[in-house]
Design an enzyme around this catalytic site. Structure first.
Site, short mmCIF file in Angstrom:
data_model
loop_
_atom_site.label_atom_id
_atom_site.label_comp_id
_atom_site.label_asym_id
_atom_site.label_seq_id
_atom_site.Cartn_x
_atom_site.Cartn_y
_atom_site.Cartn_z
N LYS A 80 0.85 -1.19 0.00
CA LYS A 80 0.00 0.00 0.00
C LYS A 80 0.88 1.24 0.00
CE LYS A 80 -3.91 2.06 2.55
NZ LYS A 80 -4.84 1.91 3.69
N SER A 161 -9.86 2.40 2.86
CA SER A 161 -8.95 3.06 1.94
C SER A 161 -8.03 2.10 1.19
CB SER A 161 -8.09 4.07 2.72
OG SER A 161 -7.24 3.38 3.65
N SER A 185 -10.32 0.21 7.24
CA SER A 185 -9.75 0.25 5.89
C SER A 185 -9.04 -1.01 5.43
CB SER A 185 -8.78 1.44 5.76
OG SER A 185 -9.51 2.64 5.73
#
Length: 495
Positions: A80, A161, A185
């Site tokens: 990420k 997210s 998330s």
């Protein structure tokens, strides 16, 4: 040969160690999938095929030399783009960090490289991890690999997210990926895309080198195809870090080696407050099915109450923006990232212009909310009250865990929705986190595992919440559900 991109962490690690295939062959297969899907899914902000091959070649050389291999040896993963990676751009999906290339490595990513993992690239996300649909990224929306079975081709949200992470794992672009979870998330995008993901106890994974959103909530965790793969990867990510003052100075258990789906003697709590208005009937039906599965695994089911649940979401959306407002003050155009310097501008003008150009609308919205609730005259009315509510929520969980070992709940109130459907209604978007936020406020380990598909053919997830430090209990309950759900669905390839 087996399609290597259909293999998960455990199968790849064992296949490489056993000589069934090389780590380079695995990396090449996933690199090809990343390249082929990028235009359609936009899961990666930047691909790093050379990094994946470099790590693979080292694993192959170590195996040939008879050296011991790490827990993630030969497994290429997605990172990420919130984790600092030395020499590779780290943007938090924001224009304000365009072209920022760290000179250091985050603790979590370094642990994964030390365990033999390789990096396929940096994954897209909601800007600064603020969002539930991956529509706030400066680098464009991530598109879920799933499609409704009604014949339509509406682009669906992969959750947020960590939407790039969830889409990439579901689409077989990587066997596993890192995520971060501030209010859901990891769990919400995992539920939307039919994969597993666990947020460990706050402090299990170091936050050092992760771009901060809300420091008392942010926690890194793994996202993978199944519970076993999550357990393996979490073992490689976790551990004490003296560079992080909130890091837990505790040994890392062998979660993967201790996995046990036999829940005899365990009690599972069912919180009555989670049967909320507006929750999809199919999700409530799956919750009932999950209760039956855990009973079948030997668990005793007990009713519990978490009376302050209804205050969790408003408290979270005071605490998290307040911390974001403090953390994001460092992005001012002076030291790194974007600088917007209008003709004849002074320092204050540069700050304003840089932040206006660099931050997206959702980030600005949360900074404004956070600055407001921390301002003189409002601090006690909002922030102090929210922190008191947070304490009450923590006490609710502590009381509940006197009568149960883990808690079962839905992960999300709905299945994935079409992109654009909720982006103009921030409150509707925030409601995506209604089931995931309480565990975040309490700092507890929580996991989403796929339980089935809805009538539109889209994944639905079940959430297990555990006591602090009891990731093993969460993983075991997740494994029990996984074995009984038999979820093997994956999106049909259209990209």
């Amino acid at each position: 040969m087996t399609d290597l991109t259909q293999l998960g962490v455990k199968a790849i690690r064992e296949g490489v160690a056993g000589g069934d295939f090389t780590a380079r062959e695995v990396a090449e297969a996933f690199n090809a999938n990343v390249a082929a899907a990028q235009d359609a899914l936009n899961a990666f902000i930047v691909a790093t095929p050379e990094k994946a091959l470099e790590a693979a070649d080292k694993v192959d050389a170590d195996r040939a030399a008879g050296k011991p291999l790490g827990a993630m040896a030969g497994v290429p993963i997605g990172m990420k783009d919130l984790f600092a990676t030395r020499g590779v751009q780290t943007t938090a999906a924001s224009h304000i960090l365009d072209h920022f290339i760290p000179e250091y490595e985050s603790t979590v990513s370094q642990k994964l490289w030390d365990a033999g993992a390789g990096m396929l690239g940096k994954l897209n996300l909601d800007q600064f991890a603020m969002g539930s649909s991956n529509e706030t990224s400066y680098y464009g929306n991530v598109i879920s690999p799933w499609r409704r079975n009604d014949g339509g081709n509406a682009a669906l949200a992969p959750g947020g997210s960590s939407g790039g992470s969830s889409a990439a794992v579901a689409a077989r672009l990587c066997p596993a990926a890192t995520g971060t979870d501030t209010g859901g998330s990891i769990r919400q995008p995992a539920a939307f895309t039919g994969i597993s993901g666990i947020k460990p106890t706050y402090g299990r994974c170091s936050r050092w080198g992760i771009v901060a959103f809300a420091s008392s909530l942010d926690q890194a965790g793994p996202m993978a195809r199944d519970v076993t793969d999550c357990a393996i990867m979490l073992g490689a990510m976790a551990g004490f870090d003296p560079k992080d003052s909130t890091s837990l100075d505790m040994p890392v258990p062998d979660w993967a080696g201790s996995l046990n789906a036999d829940l005899k003697g365990k009690r599972v709590g069912i919180p009555k407050e989670y049967r909320m208005d507006g929750t999809d009937a199919e999700i409530l039906g799956l919750w009932d099915q999950g209760i039956a599965w855990l009973k079948d695994a030997g668990a005793e089911v007990v009713d519990i109450s978490l009376p302050h649940t209804k205050y969790a979401l408003p408290a979270y959306y005071i605490v998290a923006p307040a911390e974001a407002s403090s953390n994001l003050a460092r992005y001012d155009g002076v030291r790194y990232g974007l600088r917007d310097l209008p003709q004849g501008a002074n320092l204050q003008d540069m700050y304003a212009a840089t932040r206006a150009a660099g931050f997206g609308d959702e980030v600005k919205r949360r900074i404004l909310i956070g600055t407001y609730v921390l301002s003189a005259g409002f601090y006690d009315a909002y922030y102090t009250q929210a922190m008191k509510v947070r304490t009450l929520i923590q006490r609710d969980f502590a009381a509940a865990f006197e009568t149960c070992d883990v808690i079962l709940a839905p992960t999300t109130p709905t299945a994935s929705f079409a992109l654009g459907e909720k982006i103009d209604d921030p409150l509707a978007m925030y409601l995506n986190d209604v089931f995931s936020v309480p565990a975040s406020l309490a700092g507890l380990p929580a996991m989403s595992v796929p339980g089935g598909l809805n009538k539109d053919g889209l994944p639905l997830g079940l959430q297990i919440i555990g006591k602090a430090f009891d990731e093993q209990g969460v993983l075991d309950a997740g494994l029990a559900i996984e074995q009984r759900a038999g979820f093997v669905a994956q999106p049909g390839k259209w990209w």
